[in-house]
Design a protein around this motif. Structure first.
Motif, short mmCIF file in Angstrom:
data_model
loop_
_atom_site.label_atom_id
_atom_site.label_comp_id
_atom_site.label_asym_id
_atom_site.label_seq_id
_atom_site.Cartn_x
_atom_site.Cartn_y
_atom_site.Cartn_z
N TYR A 65 -3.91 -1.79 -4.88
CA TYR A 65 -4.52 -0.57 -4.36
C TYR A 65 -5.89 -0.86 -3.75
CZ TYR A 65 -0.94 2.14 -6.81
OH TYR A 65 0.25 2.68 -7.22
N LEU A 66 -6.62 -1.80 -4.33
CA LEU A 66 -7.91 -2.19 -3.76
C LEU A 66 -7.73 -2.77 -2.36
CD1 LEU A 66 -10.96 -2.77 -3.97
CD2 LEU A 66 -10.38 -4.92 -5.12
N GLY A 67 -6.74 -3.64 -2.20
CA GLY A 67 -6.47 -4.21 -0.88
C GLY A 67 -6.11 -3.14 0.13
N ASN A 68 -5.30 -2.16 -0.30
CA ASN A 68 -4.96 -1.06 0.60
C ASN A 68 -6.21 -0.27 1.02
OD1 ASN A 68 -2.23 -1.67 0.47
ND2 ASN A 68 -1.84 -0.24 -1.20
N SER A 69 -7.08 0.02 0.06
CA SER A 69 -8.29 0.78 0.37
C SER A 69 -9.19 0.02 1.34
CB SER A 69 -9.07 1.08 -0.92
OG SER A 69 -8.44 2.09 -1.67
N VAL A 70 -9.37 -1.26 1.10
CA VAL A 70 -10.23 -2.06 1.98
C VAL A 70 -9.65 -2.13 3.39
CG1 VAL A 70 -11.14 -4.38 2.42
CG2 VAL A 70 -11.20 -3.42 0.11
N MET A 71 -8.36 -2.39 3.49
CA MET A 71 -7.71 -2.52 4.80
C MET A 71 -7.76 -1.20 5.57
SD MET A 71 -3.80 -3.72 5.63
CE MET A 71 -3.14 -2.46 4.52
#
Length: 271
Positions: A65-71
């Motif tokens: 979920y962190l990767g999704n938020s950053v992207m």
């Protein structure tokens, strides 16, 4: 002199009180993130600290979920800047017939509540196969971020004297060169502050994220909602997740506060 000192002390105390009231929910969230679930239910600052909430949160699918938020957030900010900054420049320095009407159209779109468009938006994305796709959120967030940024950067461009653009044209610069070599350096703090505001709004957005995504493209606010279950609210884990979500904007704001203040107050240009 004594009255002035007393007034100064009272104003400082008032500022401290307002600051404490303002940050108290954040402080309480951070403190609660180190409590056991049983201790969170009973408000208080006396407890035995534990890292169980963070272990549970970080051992789950948090980093997906962190990767999704950053992207999604970075994609939204970059695309918003590329679209909104030239639009703001054109509204101020390009001879349009009715620039105020175009400007009002951009600003007025921010008045539309998200709940009013969520059903047609969902049906459209479902039809074209973008449900639970990061691109869907980038499109939606740009739709909200571009009008906001146009509103802000237009005011920054208005503070630049027209004589600067005319002087650049006399020196042989065309519109594009004047924009890239003259205008952008002058209003960079304003653009940066507007981009940071778009970043924070996108990073924290929940309504569209929880509606348009399921698991593959869900962001951190959606991840936090998984601890709101039928069995009850897991406040400790939600506080731990909320603390982790806040870290990046706080760090970013701390290291960029000078440019942010300059951009929000005067646009870095004194005419």
């Amino acid at each position: 002199m004594k009255k002035a000192k007393i007034k100064h002390v009272l104003l400082c105390l008032l500022a401290v009180v307002i600051a404490l009231v303002w940050v108290f929910p954040i402080i309480y969230m951070i403190v609660s993130s180190f409590k056991a679930e049983v201790d969170v239910v009973v408000p208080g600052f006396i407890f035995s600290p534990t890292l169980e909430n963070y272990k549970t949160v970080l051992s789950d699918t948090f980093f997906q979920y962190l990767g999704n938020s950053v992207m999604i957030t970075l994609g939204t900010v970059i695309l918003t800047v590329l679209l909104a900054v030239p639009a703001g420049y054109a509204l101020v320095f390009t001879p349009l017939k009715n620039p105020n009407n175009v400007y009002f159209w951009f600003v007025s779109t921010t008045f539309l509540p998200a709940i009013a468009v969520i059903i047609p938006v969902y049906l459209i994305f479902q039809r074209i196969g973008l449900v639970d796709n990061p691109l869907a959120l980038v499109i939606l967030y740009c739709g909200a971020g571009v009008p906001l940024m146009v509103w802000l950067v237009t005011n920054f461009f208005k503070e630049v004297p027209l004589e600067i653009v005319e002087a650049a044209e006399l020196d042989g610069c065309n519109r594009l060169q004047a924009f890239s070599k003259i205008m952008l350096p002058l209003v960079r703090n304003g653009i940066f502050s507007a981009a940071l505001l778009v970043f924070i709004i996108t990073w924290n957005e929940f309504f569209f994220a929880v509606t348009i995504t399921y698991t593959e493209a869900a962001t951190l606010p959606v991840y936090m909602s998984k601890y709101m279950t039928q069995q009850g609210y897991f406040w400790g884990k939600m506080c731990a997740t909320g603390t982790l979500i806040c870290i990046i904007p706080i760090i970013l704001g701390f290291f960029t506060q000078k440019a942010l203040v300059k951009g929000l107050t005067s646009g870095s240009v004194k005419g």
